[in-house]
Design a protein around this motif. Structure first.
Motif, PDB file in Angstrom:
ATOM      1  N   LYS A 105       0.831  -1.209   0.000  1.00 18.16           N
ATOM      2  CA  LYS A 105       0.000   0.000   0.000  1.00 18.16           C
ATOM      3  C   LYS A 105       0.863   1.256   0.000  1.00 18.16           C
ATOM      4  CE  LYS A 105      -4.074  -2.159   2.072  1.00 18.16           C
ATOM      5  NZ  LYS A 105      -4.991  -2.287   0.936  1.00 18.16           N
ATOM      6  N   ALA A 120      -6.756   9.520  -0.324  1.00 18.03           N
ATOM      7  CA  ALA A 120      -6.704   9.973   1.071  1.00 18.03           C
ATOM      8  C   ALA A 120      -5.266  10.336   1.438  1.00 18.03           C
ATOM      9  CB  ALA A 120      -7.201   8.844   1.975  1.00 18.03           C
ATOM     10  N   VAL A 143      -7.902   5.693   9.393  1.00 17.47           N
ATOM     11  CA  VAL A 143      -7.854   4.325   8.856  1.00 17.47           C
ATOM     12  C   VAL A 143      -6.431   3.775   8.970  1.00 17.47           C
ATOM     13  CG1 VAL A 143      -8.377   2.863   6.854  1.00 17.47           C
ATOM     14  CG2 VAL A 143      -9.718   4.937   7.262  1.00 17.47           C
ATOM     15  N   LYS A 145      -3.878   0.658   8.044  1.00 15.49           N
ATOM     16  CA  LYS A 145      -3.772  -0.444   7.083  1.00 15.49           C
ATOM     17  C   LYS A 145      -2.414  -1.125   7.159  1.00 15.49           C
ATOM     18  CE  LYS A 145      -6.801   1.738   3.659  1.00 15.49           C
ATOM     19  NZ  LYS A 145      -7.049   2.040   2.240  1.00 15.49           N
ATOM     20  N   VAL A 155      -7.167  -4.035   7.160  1.00 17.03           N
ATOM     21  CA  VAL A 155      -7.632  -2.637   7.199  1.00 17.03           C
ATOM     22  C   VAL A 155      -8.563  -2.438   8.390  1.00 17.03           C
ATOM     23  CG1 VAL A 155      -8.978  -0.864   5.977  1.00 17.03           C
ATOM     24  CG2 VAL A 155      -7.430  -2.364   4.703  1.00 17.03           C
ATOM     25  N   VAL A 157     -10.901   0.490  10.041  1.00 20.31           N
ATOM     26  CA  VAL A 157     -11.465   1.833   9.986  1.00 20.31           C
ATOM     27  C   VAL A 157     -11.812   2.186  11.438  1.00 20.31           C
ATOM     28  CG1 VAL A 157     -13.332   3.272   9.073  1.00 20.31           C
ATOM     29  CG2 VAL A 157     -12.379   1.424   7.674  1.00 20.31           C
ATOM     30  N   GLU A 182      -4.145   6.498   7.187  1.00 20.47           N
ATOM     31  CA  GLU A 182      -4.674   7.492   6.253  1.00 20.47           C
ATOM     32  C   GLU A 182      -5.986   8.123   6.701  1.00 20.47           C
ATOM     33  OE1 GLU A 182      -4.894   5.226   2.566  1.00 20.47           O
ATOM     34  OE2 GLU A 182      -7.047   5.039   2.807  1.00 20.47           O
ATOM     35  N   GLU A 183      -6.217   9.232   6.089  1.00 20.52           N
ATOM     36  CA  GLU A 183      -7.414  10.039   6.282  1.00 20.52           C
ATOM     37  C   GLU A 183      -8.668   9.192   6.003  1.00 20.52           C
ATOM     38  OE1 GLU A 183      -9.229  13.794   3.638  1.00 20.52           O
ATOM     39  OE2 GLU A 183      -7.409  12.749   3.040  1.00 20.52           O
ATOM     40  N   PHE A 184      -9.695   9.357   6.830  1.00 22.03           N
ATOM     41  CA  PHE A 184     -10.974   8.673   6.643  1.00 22.03           C
ATOM     42  C   PHE A 184     -11.791   9.448   5.604  1.00 22.03           C
ATOM     43  CE2 PHE A 184     -15.512   8.524   7.958  1.00 22.03           C
ATOM     44  CZ  PHE A 184     -15.739   7.162   7.810  1.00 22.03           C
ATOM     45  N   LEU A 185     -12.202   8.738   4.569  1.00 23.36           N
ATOM     46  CA  LEU A 185     -12.996   9.391   3.516  1.00 23.36           C
ATOM     47  C   LEU A 185     -14.447   8.966   3.637  1.00 23.36           C
ATOM     48  CD1 LEU A 185     -10.680   8.718   0.425  1.00 23.36           C
ATOM     49  CD2 LEU A 185     -10.877  10.856   1.707  1.00 23.36           C
ATOM     50  N   GLU A 189     -18.867   3.944  -2.136  1.00 27.94           N
ATOM     51  CA  GLU A 189     -17.768   3.181  -2.745  1.00 27.94           C
ATOM     52  C   GLU A 189     -18.151   2.635  -4.111  1.00 27.94           C
ATOM     53  OE1 GLU A 189     -15.520   0.369  -0.360  1.00 27.94           O
ATOM     54  OE2 GLU A 189     -16.221   1.389   1.447  1.00 27.94           O
ATOM     55  N   LYS A 211     -18.995  -5.101   1.117  1.00 28.35           N
ATOM     56  CA  LYS A 211     -17.869  -5.766   1.797  1.00 28.35           C
ATOM     57  C   LYS A 211     -18.198  -6.285   3.196  1.00 28.35           C
ATOM     58  CE  LYS A 211     -13.718  -4.211  -0.445  1.00 28.35           C
ATOM     59  NZ  LYS A 211     -13.858  -2.950  -1.193  1.00 28.35           N
ATOM     60  N   ASN A 221     -15.529  -6.727   7.988  1.00 27.15           N
ATOM     61  CA  ASN A 221     -15.192  -6.750   6.565  1.00 27.15           C
ATOM     62  C   ASN A 221     -15.006  -8.191   6.108  1.00 27.15           C
ATOM     63  OD1 ASN A 221     -14.952  -4.543   4.789  1.00 27.15           O
ATOM     64  ND2 ASN A 221     -13.362  -3.677   6.091  1.00 27.15           N
ATOM     65  N   ILE A 270     -13.771   5.921  -3.662  1.00 24.65           N
ATOM     66  CA  ILE A 270     -14.873   6.555  -2.933  1.00 24.65           C
ATOM     67  C   ILE A 270     -15.288   7.762  -3.768  1.00 24.65           C
ATOM     68  CG2 ILE A 270     -15.330   8.082  -0.962  1.00 24.65           C
ATOM     69  CD1 ILE A 270     -14.577   5.904   0.862  1.00 24.65           C
ATOM     70  N   ILE A 280      -9.227   4.563  -2.916  1.00 21.16           N
ATOM     71  CA  ILE A 280      -8.903   4.006  -1.596  1.00 21.16           C
ATOM     72  C   ILE A 280      -7.945   2.836  -1.715  1.00 21.16           C
ATOM     73  CG2 ILE A 280     -10.758   4.838  -0.115  1.00 21.16           C
ATOM     74  CD1 ILE A 280     -12.325   2.390  -0.634  1.00 21.16           C
ATOM     75  N   GLU A 281      -7.924   2.177  -2.828  1.00 16.93           N
ATOM     76  CA  GLU A 281      -6.912   1.135  -3.032  1.00 16.93           C
ATOM     77  C   GLU A 281      -6.860   0.796  -4.517  1.00 16.93           C
ATOM     78  OE1 GLU A 281      -7.797  -2.841  -1.740  1.00 16.93           O
ATOM     79  OE2 GLU A 281      -9.853  -2.729  -2.448  1.00 16.93           O
TER      80      GLU A 281
HETATM   81  P1  AMP Z   1      -9.138  -1.754   1.311  1.00 19.51           P
HETATM   82  O1  AMP Z   1      -8.678  -3.144   1.627  1.00 19.51           O
HETATM   83  O2  AMP Z   1      -8.050  -0.740   1.244  1.00 19.51           O
HETATM   84  O3  AMP Z   1     -10.107  -1.712   0.161  1.00 19.51           O
HETATM   85  O4  AMP Z   1     -10.086  -1.354   2.536  1.00 19.51           O
HETATM   86  C1  AMP Z   1     -11.181  -2.141   2.924  1.00 19.51           C
HETATM   87  C2  AMP Z   1     -12.374  -1.265   3.195  1.00 19.51           C
HETATM   88  O5  AMP Z   1     -12.058  -0.318   4.229  1.00 19.51           O
HETATM   89  C3  AMP Z   1     -12.792  -0.404   2.012  1.00 19.51           C
HETATM   90  O6  AMP Z   1     -13.641  -1.065   1.142  1.00 19.51           O
HETATM   91  C4  AMP Z   1     -13.482   0.744   2.696  1.00 19.51           C
HETATM   92  O7  AMP Z   1     -14.800   0.383   3.062  1.00 19.51           O
HETATM   93  C5  AMP Z   1     -12.694   0.916   3.951  1.00 19.51           C
HETATM   94  N1  AMP Z   1     -11.672   1.969   3.752  1.00 19.51           N
HETATM   95  C6  AMP Z   1     -10.403   1.814   3.319  1.00 19.51           C
HETATM   96  N2  AMP Z   1      -9.754   2.985   3.242  1.00 19.51           N
HETATM   97  C7  AMP Z   1     -10.631   3.929   3.655  1.00 19.51           C
HETATM   98  C8  AMP Z   1     -10.559   5.346   3.833  1.00 19.51           C
HETATM   99  N3  AMP Z   1      -9.430   6.034   3.592  1.00 19.51           N
HETATM  100  N4  AMP Z   1     -11.659   5.982   4.273  1.00 19.51           N
HETATM  101  C9  AMP Z   1     -12.796   5.298   4.550  1.00 19.51           C
HETATM  102  N5  AMP Z   1     -12.924   3.969   4.424  1.00 19.51           N
HETATM  103  C10 AMP Z   1     -11.862   3.278   3.991  1.00 19.51           C
END
Ligand code: AMP
Ligand code: GLY
Length: 418
Positions: A105, A120, A143, A145, A155, A157, A182-185, A189, A211, A221, A270, A280-281
């Motif tokens: 990441k 973010a 968040v 990770k 991950v 949140v 990272e910053e919460f967005l 999605e 998810k 998740n 997002i 976000i990824e």
């Molecule tokens: P990821 O594995 O990075 O996709 O993260 C898993 C889940 O965590 C995502 O589908 C989002 O629901 C949540 N998530 C990840 N990053 C953020 C973020 N910066 N802000 C808010 N929710 C996040």
């Protein structure tokens, strides 16, 4: 032509099924496949692990296979594409250096910074103390990770400072040595899976994944409990911005770094309340279960697109053709998933479903009986003229299936009109 699909999930069953819709595809092999690919016409499972690169290369020779399509991230991040390309085998998927976009990441964040891609704000940490100081300074929600591959479990949140600092300890205790904070967005999605040959990049229909394990998007998740496509939150105007602000700059930056990235680039996004897409990824492969919702709508032959990616001829492709309507995929899981669950439960009812497609994930054939062998067992997909009809059809299919402990969400697709 004959094609080998690497992997064993619902995504790989959907890829194999879609390839076999084309008259140009004579046979599909799956390494190792599942109970669904074992019983599909013109499909054969090979008893090969996804990281058995010599075994896979040998199978390509033995069965005169023209193309290998790689499903999961693990063999991609271990360099399966580099290995096969060195042996002059055509392969759909990115090289190891490109798969870093999912495998690390912090690497992905650096690339996004370099390319100016909206995402973010974040920092990378290799020590608990400095991570906690940053959290105290920044505040919650935030968040946390794990930097490396964690099968969807890395991950957290965190809605409070305490949850965030606990998450730091938990991830370090589990053995991760680098974290991205990272910053919460906030926003809606969406997943955009795009085909690329390293130069041209073409998005597939946007999808939305559910998810969380619980209805109303609550609880833990998971790998994904259902998906639908196309996701209306990604309007054509937003899709144009995704193309110019996210997808093309990512490919350009790969090129600047000397990485020839071919296959799927998956942008997890997002869409903020003001309508701005932010990453976000990134993943280096098809999404699961998004693929089970997107591919049934694709009318252009998939093997043609995969070949064009592998041979860098995507710019010569006519626009993608899609069946109108909506596809909804509902995942039927083993009770207890995403925590501990039982395996080996007999599955019945699949034969009685005619208005939906049943993609297998965690299933296997045991002495001729189909049994559960994983957390996500089946993905049932139905296509309808609109959301209401697709949802009605898919749940009519799901309710015909039985196995001990079956669990599925009853609200997949509900966000379509949010
Ligand atoms: P990821 O594995 O990075 O996709 O993260 C898993 C889940 O965590 C995502 O589908 C989002 O629901 C949540 N998530 C990840 N990053 C953020 C973020 N910066 N802000 C808010 N929710 C996040
Ligand atoms: N459905 C989420 C993923 O494939 O990563």
């Amino acid at each position: 032509m004959k094609i080998l699909v690497v992997g064993s999930g619902g995504r790989e069953h959907a890829i194999a099924w879609t390839l076999l819709q084309s008259p140009n595809v004579e046979q599909v092999f799956c390494a190792p496949g599942n109970g669904g690919t074992a019983t599909m016409a013109n499909c054969q499972n090979l008893d090969l692990a996804v990281d058995d690169f010599p075994g896979i290369a040998q199978a390509v020779q033995d069965y005169q296979i023209s193309l290998v399509a790689v499903g999961p991230e693990v063999p991609l991040s271990l360099g399966i594409v580099d290995y096969l390309q060195q042996r002059n085998i055509l392969v759909f998927g990115p090289v190891k250096a490109g798969a870093e976009i999912e495998a690390s990441k912090s690497w992905a964040k650096d690339l996004m910074k370099e390319a100016g891609i909206p995402t973010a704000k974040s920092e990378t940490f290799t020590a608990r103390d400095s991570a906690k100081v940053y959290i105290e300074k920044t505040g919650a929600p935030i968040v946390v990770k794990a930097d490396s591959l964690a099968a969807g479990k890395g991950v957290i949140v965190a809605m409070t400072l305490e949850e965030a600092t606990n998450a730091v300890d938990e991830l370090f205790n589990q053995g991760f040595n680098t974290l991205v904070i990272e910053e919460f967005l906030t926003g809606e999605e969406a997943s955009v899976l795009a085909l690329t040959d390293g130069q041209t990049i073409i998005p597939l229909l946007p999808a939305q994944d559910h998810k969380r394990i619980g209805e109303g998007d609550t609880g833990k998740n998971t790998g994904g409990m259902g998906a639908y496509a196309p996701a209306p939150v990604v309007t054509s105007e937003i899709m144009n911005r995704i193309q110019t602000e996210i997808l093309q700059p990512t490919i350009d930056t790969f090129n600047k770094r000397g990485i020839d990235y071919r296959g799927i680039l998956y942008a997890g996004l997002i869409i903020t309340p003001s309508g701005d897409p932010k990453v976000i990824e990134f993943n280096c492969r098809f999404g699961d279960p998004e693929t089970q919702a997107v591919l049934p709508l694709l009318e252009t032959p998939l093997e043609q697109l995969m070949l064009a990616c592998a041979q860098q001829e995507l710019s010569a492709q006519p626009p993608l053709r899609w069946q109108p309507g909506i596809a909804v995929c509902v995942v039927a899981a083993s009770g207890g998933y995403p925590d501990a669950y039982q395996k080996g439960k007999a599955i019945s009812g699949i034969e009685s479903i005619n208005d939906a497609i049943v993609f297998h994930a965690g299933t296997k054939l045991e002495d001729g009986q189909l049994v559960t062998s994983g957390g996500r067992v089946l993905g049932i997909t139905a296509v309808g003229e609109n959301f209401e009809s697709a949802i009605a059809k898919v749940y009519a299919g799901v309710s015909a299936i039985t196995f001990e402990g079956i669990y599925y969400r009853r609200d997949i697709g509900y966000r379509f009109n949010i």
